[in-house]
Write a protein that holds these residues in place. Structure first.
Motif: not given
Length: 94
Positions: A21-33
């Motif tokens: 509802s806030r427009g979050v359908d996916s997200f970017t991962v800024d850290a990996d490990f």
């Protein structure tokens, strides 16, 4: 303590609905490990863990995609889900 899977499922459904509802359908991962405590030590609060492992969010996600595509997801894959959910909860805390 007994945990009802329906409670967890409903909670996740509501949380995901709120994020969408806030427009979050996916997200970017800024850290990996990330650091991971071995399973046999994580629930022992009386012993300081001396062994840590390294996990990788990208690998966890790739495993979920591959297993999902093959319709082979099992309970063990909750380990892959949980680290991604933790990252998501920290990226979108409210």
């Amino acid at each position: 303590m007994i945990v009802n899977l329906d409670v967890i499922e409903k909670a996740l459904t509501r949380i995901f609905s709120e994020l969408r509802s806030r427009g979050v359908d996916s997200f970017t991962v800024d850290a990996d490990f990330y650091w991971s405590i071995p399973s046999e030590k994580i629930y022992d609060p009386y012993t300081l863990p001396t062994e840590l492992n390294i996990g990788q969010l990208e690998e966890d996600y790739d495993v979920l995609v591959q297993m999902s595509n093959k319709d082979l997801l099992i309970g063990h894959n909750l380990k892959n889900v949980v680290v991604l959910l933790r990252y998501l909860s920290e990226k979108y805390p409210s």
